[in-house]
Write a protein that holds these residues in place. Structure first.
Motif, short mmCIF file in Angstrom:
data_model
loop_
_atom_site.label_atom_id
_atom_site.label_comp_id
_atom_site.label_asym_id
_atom_site.label_seq_id
_atom_site.Cartn_x
_atom_site.Cartn_y
_atom_site.Cartn_z
N ALA A 1 0.88 -1.54 -0.03
CA ALA A 1 -0.24 0.21 -0.05
C ALA A 1 0.84 1.34 -0.37
O ALA A 1 0.56 2.16 -0.68
CB ALA A 1 -0.27 -0.50 1.21
N VAL A 2 2.18 1.34 0.43
CA VAL A 2 3.15 2.60 0.77
C VAL A 2 3.39 3.02 -0.46
O VAL A 2 3.47 3.62 -0.87
CB VAL A 2 4.11 2.12 2.02
N LYS A 3 3.73 1.51 -1.08
CA LYS A 3 4.56 1.97 -2.29
C LYS A 3 3.37 2.24 -3.72
O LYS A 3 3.69 3.23 -4.28
CB LYS A 3 5.32 0.03 -3.00
N ALA A 4 2.11 1.77 -3.48
CA ALA A 4 1.15 2.29 -4.51
C ALA A 4 1.25 4.15 -4.06
O ALA A 4 1.26 4.80 -5.01
CB ALA A 4 0.25 1.47 -4.48
N LEU A 5 0.90 4.20 -2.62
CA LEU A 5 1.16 5.53 -2.31
C LEU A 5 2.13 6.42 -2.53
O LEU A 5 2.01 7.94 -3.46
CB LEU A 5 0.84 5.48 -0.60
N SER A 6 3.26 5.99 -2.83
CA SER A 6 4.14 6.07 -3.55
C SER A 6 5.10 6.78 -4.31
O SER A 6 5.22 8.05 -4.72
CB SER A 6 5.53 5.68 -2.46
N LEU A 7 4.15 6.31 -5.33
CA LEU A 7 4.65 6.24 -7.00
C LEU A 7 2.97 7.12 -7.31
O LEU A 7 3.22 7.82 -7.86
CB LEU A 7 3.74 4.54 -7.02
N ALA A 8 1.86 7.24 -6.16
CA ALA A 8 1.43 8.01 -6.53
C ALA A 8 1.69 9.86 -6.18
O ALA A 8 1.11 10.87 -7.14
CB ALA A 8 -0.17 7.79 -6.15
N VAL A 9 2.38 9.68 -5.15
CA VAL A 9 3.13 11.20 -5.22
C VAL A 9 4.11 11.70 -6.36
O VAL A 9 3.97 12.54 -6.62
CB VAL A 9 4.05 11.01 -3.94
N ALA A 10 4.72 10.24 -7.00
CA ALA A 10 5.79 10.69 -7.88
C ALA A 10 5.45 10.77 -9.26
O ALA A 10 5.50 12.43 -9.47
CB ALA A 10 6.27 9.64 -8.04
N ASN A 11 4.16 9.98 -8.94
CA ASN A 11 3.21 10.78 -10.35
C ASN A 11 2.33 12.53 -10.29
O ASN A 11 2.61 13.13 -11.19
CB ASN A 11 2.27 9.63 -10.74
N SER A 12 2.21 12.75 -9.04
CA SER A 12 1.56 13.95 -8.99
C SER A 12 2.80 15.01 -9.15
O SER A 12 2.44 16.29 -9.55
CB SER A 12 1.21 14.05 -7.95
N TRP A 13 3.98 14.89 -8.83
CA TRP A 13 4.86 15.56 -8.76
C TRP A 13 5.16 16.11 -10.03
O TRP A 13 5.73 17.17 -10.49
CB TRP A 13 6.27 15.34 -8.37
N LYS A 14 5.07 14.97 -11.60
CA LYS A 14 5.37 14.74 -12.25
C LYS A 14 4.02 15.96 -13.18
O LYS A 14 4.38 17.20 -13.93
CB LYS A 14 4.84 13.95 -13.34
N VAL A 15 2.77 15.66 -12.65
CA VAL A 15 1.92 17.33 -13.01
C VAL A 15 1.72 18.48 -12.55
O VAL A 15 1.45 18.84 -13.43
CB VAL A 15 0.71 16.29 -11.90
N ILE A 16 2.96 18.36 -11.28
CA ILE A 16 3.03 20.14 -10.98
C ILE A 16 4.44 20.22 -11.88
O ILE A 16 3.52 21.32 -12.11
CB ILE A 16 3.20 20.12 -9.55
N ASN A 17 5.18 19.62 -12.24
CA ASN A 17 5.94 20.25 -12.93
C ASN A 17 5.28 20.72 -14.74
O ASN A 17 5.84 21.56 -15.34
CB ASN A 17 7.28 18.99 -13.70
N GLU A 18 4.42 19.53 -14.93
CA GLU A 18 4.17 20.04 -16.67
C GLU A 18 2.50 20.98 -16.52
O GLU A 18 3.20 21.72 -17.33
CB GLU A 18 2.97 18.86 -16.76
#
Length: 473
Positions: A401-418
């Motif tokens: 679960a923590v791994k999946a949530l961490s991936l969601a965080v990483a993807n959210s950083w990409k959205v902010i970058n975009e």
């Protein structure tokens, strides 16, 4: 130095990078913008230098100028992997590692760059392939990449690193030290004012169950919104807001009974937004901010109801409530009020429309907070966290679960970058930067699965470096 055209583009890029990392770039906004705009249009001679190409890419993207990630294709071999020869350039490897954290969705080459550089940089430090100062920089960046570091702490750290560089510019270093100490004196006065306000209201005596985190919360606004002198009033105001938010959070989280919270929520719900049209424009912004706190209380009560009923929601249901209960939007809205004329009515309407960058920032803060606080909070009765909701919905372990949530965080950083690269847009970059900086501050508060706000001794050293100890000249 900043305005001179005598320097080559590579030299100008290095100067801009140092000025920014020392925390004095706010003195040279126009000069930096002009220089980077010129570099973005003019070719330069260092296109085969991984350090310079990465530095150029990072600085342009930080300023909302999109440079294609295709520039890194030349650093791959015939098998489509990064060239092994790159590992001989330690400074270039670190520069590539830093730039990879500015990726937007779909830029696979930058994802590959993170894996490639992380593996080799760890090996370099372990095998003592670099000098002690550079090894320290590598370890520091591996813990917190520059893209996600809070600027004031990073400046304090870099001041020390830069002073140990044999090639440092003495004038620039002394200027940065003086600037840091001048701002620190201002920040000390602000922290003192907020502390007096808190003591005068006698919150601790009236509400002995609440966490006393006045200085820590001010520090959060200092490193998370703006440290610059023109935002002094905003910092004080935002710090008072987040102190009050924390007071309400503690009431719902750790003290009030369900029946008491129900009565309190019903009282708050009677605030009437129906009269907002009769208010002048400036008061609409203030009233809307207050109404945001009404919504916050409603979200808190929904979480309390879940706990009271022993209910674990689905992830979608959890996010619909708990992304907003993280308190991000009221702080962002209030921040914009102090940003001057660029924060128009249209800007506030955009902010309230739930744009992608707001959702991404809330996701980062909420999930990092939940990952950090999950084990501690579950030792007592507490609202379900994202970790519990994900485990329950998908039937997986806590680690998964923590791994999946961490991936969601990483993807959210990409959205902010975009979102930050959609410039020019209707949203000025300085306003988007506030959202980005608040996200970075959450990484500081809750990164490494540590809740530094609840366990405030974890941030004692950082608070002292920024707020207490002046730099020796």
């Amino acid at each position: 130095m900043m305005a001179s055209d005598a320097d080559k583009p590579a030299q100008k890029l290095c100067l801009i990078d140092v000025v920014q990392r020392l925390g004095v770039a706010y003195h040279f906004i126009k000069e930096i913008d002009d220089a980077l705009e010129k570099i973005s249009h003019d070719p330069f001679d260092d296109k085969d230098d991984i350090y310079i190409v990465s530095l150029c890419f990072r600085l342009l993207r930080q300023h909302g100028i999109k440079m294609s990630c295709d520039v890194f294709e030349k650093f791959k071999d015939d098998d489509g992997k990064f060239k092994a020869s790159l590992t001989n350039d330690v400074e270039g490897m670190l520069s590539l590692y830093e730039v990879a954290h500015l990726a937007i969705p779909g830029e696979d080459i930058l994802d590959e760059a993170i894996v490639f550089t992380t593996t080799h940089l760890k090996s370099m430090v372990t095998n003592s392939q670099v000098n002690s100062t550079f090894a320290e920089q590598i370890r520091h960046s591996l813990r917190v990449p520059l893209r996600r570091a809070v600027s004031r702490l990073e400046s304090r750290y870099f001041l020390d690193i830069y002073s140990r560089d044999d090639l440092h510019d003495k004038t620039l270093l002394n200027f940065a030290k003086l600037d840091f100490n001048i701002l620190q004196a201002m920040h000390q006065k602000e922290a003192s004012e907020i502390t007096r306000w808190w003591r005068d209201l006698d919150f601790l005596k009236k509400l002995p169950y609440i966490r006393e985190r006045v200085v820590e919360l001010y520090f959060w606004m200092l490193v998370g919104v703006s440290y610059e002198p023109n935002f002094s009033t905003g910092r004080i105001f935002l710090s008072k807001i987040i102190c009050l938010e924390t007071l309400v959070d503690d009431t719902f989280d750790a003290y009030g009974t369900f029946e008491e919270l129900k009565i309190f929520t019903e009282a708050v719900a009677r605030w009437d937004i129906g009269h907002i049209d009769a208010l002048p424009e400036y008061m609409k912004f203030i009233f809307k901010t207050l109404i945001d706190f009404q919504e916050l209380v409603m979200k808190y009560f929904c979480e309390a109801k879940w706990l009271n009923e022993g209910y674990v929601p689905s992830m979608d249901e959890y996010k619909s409530v708990s992304l907003r209960s993280i308190d991000f939007l009221p702080i962002a809205v209030a921040s914009f009020i102090f940003m001057g004329d660029i924060a128009s009515r249209e800007i506030f309407e955009w902010e309230m429309s739930n744009p992608d960058i707001i959702i991404a920032a809330e996701t980062i803060i909420r999930f990092l907070d939940d990952i950090a606080g999950h084990k501690f909070e579950q030792k007592r009765e507490h609202n379900p966290s994202a970790v519990e909701c994900y485990k329950n919905q998908h039937g997986v372990s806590e680690e998964e679960a923590v791994k999946a949530l961490s991936l969601a965080v990483a993807n959210s950083w990409k959205v902010i970058n975009e979102e930050l690269l959609l410039n020019p847009t209707a949203i000025p970059l300085p306003l988007l930067q506030v959202i980005f900086d608040l996200s970075c501050s959450a990484d500081f508060m809750y990164g490494d699965a540590q809740d530094r706000l609840t366990h405030s001794t974890m941030m004692k050293d950082q608070v002292e470096l920024v707020l207490r100890d002046p730099i020796k000249l």
